[in-house]
Design a protein around this motif. Structure first.
Motif, PDB file in Angstrom:
ATOM      1  N   LEU A  11      -2.180  65.770  42.948  1.00 60.66           N
ATOM      2  CA  LEU A  11      -2.537  65.416  44.301  1.00 60.66           C
ATOM      3  C   LEU A  11      -2.654  63.899  44.356  1.00 60.66           C
ATOM      4  N   SER A  12      -1.920  63.287  45.261  1.00 59.81           N
ATOM      5  CA  SER A  12      -1.985  61.835  45.399  1.00 59.81           C
ATOM      6  C   SER A  12      -3.179  61.456  46.271  1.00 59.81           C
ATOM      7  N   PHE A  13      -3.497  60.176  46.274  1.00 59.58           N
ATOM      8  CA  PHE A  13      -4.604  59.697  47.102  1.00 59.58           C
ATOM      9  C   PHE A  13      -4.316  59.956  48.579  1.00 59.58           C
ATOM     10  N   LYS A  14      -3.083  59.766  48.985  1.00 62.07           N
ATOM     11  CA  LYS A  14      -2.690  60.006  50.387  1.00 62.07           C
ATOM     12  C   LYS A  14      -2.905  61.488  50.748  1.00 62.07           C
ATOM     13  N   GLU A  15      -2.468  62.376  49.875  1.00 59.08           N
ATOM     14  CA  GLU A  15      -2.652  63.809  50.116  1.00 59.08           C
ATOM     15  C   GLU A  15      -4.134  64.166  50.150  1.00 59.08           C
ATOM     16  N   PHE A  16      -4.893  63.540  49.259  1.00 57.59           N
ATOM     17  CA  PHE A  16      -6.329  63.762  49.191  1.00 57.59           C
ATOM     18  C   PHE A  16      -6.999  63.335  50.508  1.00 57.59           C
ATOM     19  N   CYS A  17      -6.639  62.167  51.001  1.00 53.51           N
ATOM     20  CA  CYS A  17      -7.207  61.664  52.264  1.00 53.51           C
ATOM     21  C   CYS A  17      -6.851  62.589  53.419  1.00 53.51           C
ATOM     22  N   HIS A  18      -5.612  63.068  53.434  1.00 51.16           N
ATOM     23  CA  HIS A  18      -5.192  64.003  54.482  1.00 51.16           C
ATOM     24  C   HIS A  18      -6.025  65.288  54.424  1.00 51.16           C
ATOM     25  N   ALA A  19      -6.240  65.792  53.223  1.00 53.35           N
ATOM     26  CA  ALA A  19      -7.031  67.018  53.063  1.00 53.35           C
ATOM     27  C   ALA A  19      -8.475  66.790  53.500  1.00 53.35           C
ATOM     28  N   CYS A  20      -9.036  65.618  53.169  1.00 56.65           N
ATOM     29  CA  CYS A  20     -10.414  65.313  53.580  1.00 56.65           C
ATOM     30  C   CYS A  20     -10.522  65.286  55.105  1.00 56.65           C
ATOM     31  N   THR A  21      -9.528  64.723  55.751  1.00 53.28           N
ATOM     32  CA  THR A  21      -9.505  64.680  57.220  1.00 53.28           C
ATOM     33  C   THR A  21      -9.398  66.096  57.783  1.00 53.28           C
ATOM     34  N   LYS A  22      -8.534  66.898  57.177  1.00 55.65           N
ATOM     35  CA  LYS A  22      -8.306  68.272  57.650  1.00 55.65           C
ATOM     36  C   LYS A  22      -9.582  69.116  57.603  1.00 55.65           C
ATOM     37  N   VAL A  23     -10.433  68.881  56.589  1.00 52.71           N
ATOM     38  CA  VAL A  23     -11.675  69.653  56.475  1.00 52.71           C
ATOM     39  C   VAL A  23     -12.873  68.914  57.076  1.00 52.71           C
ATOM     40  N   SER A  24     -12.583  67.831  57.796  1.00 54.74           N
ATOM     41  CA  SER A  24     -13.614  67.034  58.475  1.00 54.74           C
ATOM     42  C   SER A  24     -14.664  66.483  57.510  1.00 54.74           C
ATOM     43  N   PHE A  25     -14.228  66.070  56.325  1.00 54.85           N
ATOM     44  CA  PHE A  25     -15.140  65.463  55.360  1.00 54.85           C
ATOM     45  C   PHE A  25     -15.621  64.131  55.930  1.00 54.85           C
ATOM     46  N   ASP A  26     -16.931  63.945  56.000  1.00 50.20           N
ATOM     47  CA  ASP A  26     -17.448  62.712  56.597  1.00 50.20           C
ATOM     48  C   ASP A  26     -18.180  61.828  55.595  1.00 50.20           C
ATOM     49  N   GLY A  27     -17.974  62.096  54.306  1.00 49.78           N
ATOM     50  CA  GLY A  27     -18.604  61.283  53.267  1.00 49.78           C
ATOM     51  C   GLY A  27     -17.708  60.124  52.849  1.00 49.78           C
ATOM     52  N   ASP A  28     -18.030  59.536  51.738  1.00 45.29           N
ATOM     53  CA  ASP A  28     -17.286  58.409  51.183  1.00 45.29           C
ATOM     54  C   ASP A  28     -16.070  58.948  50.430  1.00 45.29           C
ATOM     55  N   VAL A  29     -14.912  58.902  51.075  1.00 46.29           N
ATOM     56  CA  VAL A  29     -13.681  59.452  50.511  1.00 46.29           C
ATOM     57  C   VAL A  29     -13.304  58.748  49.209  1.00 46.29           C
ATOM     58  N   LEU A  30     -13.409  57.444  49.173  1.00 48.62           N
ATOM     59  CA  LEU A  30     -13.042  56.695  47.969  1.00 48.62           C
ATOM     60  C   LEU A  30     -13.960  57.037  46.796  1.00 48.62           C
TER      61      LEU A  30
END
Length: 127
Positions: free
Chosen positions: A1-20
């Motif tokens: 899983l790339s960082f871009k894919e990870f960020c997309h997945a975090c957005t999809k599940v409405s993750f509101d924490g510190d993604v990095l």
């Protein structure tokens, strides 16, 4: 899983924490990618061993599928899958059905039906 894919997945599940920070925590080996082994060691290792098994014993996942589904029913149950791959030596070293069951569970994905099909396995094809 790339960082871009990870960020997309975090957005999809409405993750509101510190993604990095979460990325850095999950990318345990610092290779700029997250593998299944880093998320779930048992499942990741079982999948790696299963892929190796498919190529060593059958030439790949299609050959494996043709062997465990000789009647061409297009889908197999957990018990059929587990007994089929174990009959050809998968999980032999462990002496249990656990590894084959982990693989079956991993390939079912969302909305599981209790069966797997060749399409569940084709992503491990190397061509």
């Amino acid at each position: 899983l790339s960082f871009k894919e990870f960020c997309h997945a975090c957005t999809k599940v409405s993750f509101d924490g510190d993604v990095l920070a979460l990325w850095k925590e999950m990318d345990k080996d610092g290779d700029s990618g997250i593998s299944l082994v880093e998320i779930d060691r048992d499942s990741g290792e079982a999948l790696i061993r299963f892929k190796e098994f498919c190529y060593e014993e059958f030439g790949g996942p299609v050959g494996m599928w043709e062997t465990i589904d000789p009647k061409k029913t297009t889908r197999v149950s957990r018990s059929h899958f587990v007994s089929g791959v174990m009959a050809h030596g998968f999980g032999e070293a462990e002496g249990t059905e656990e590894m084959a069951s982990i693989v079956f569970d991993g390939f079912q994905g969302e909305g599981s039906t209790g069966y797997v099909t060749l399409s569940n396995f084709i992503f491990i094809e190397e061509n």
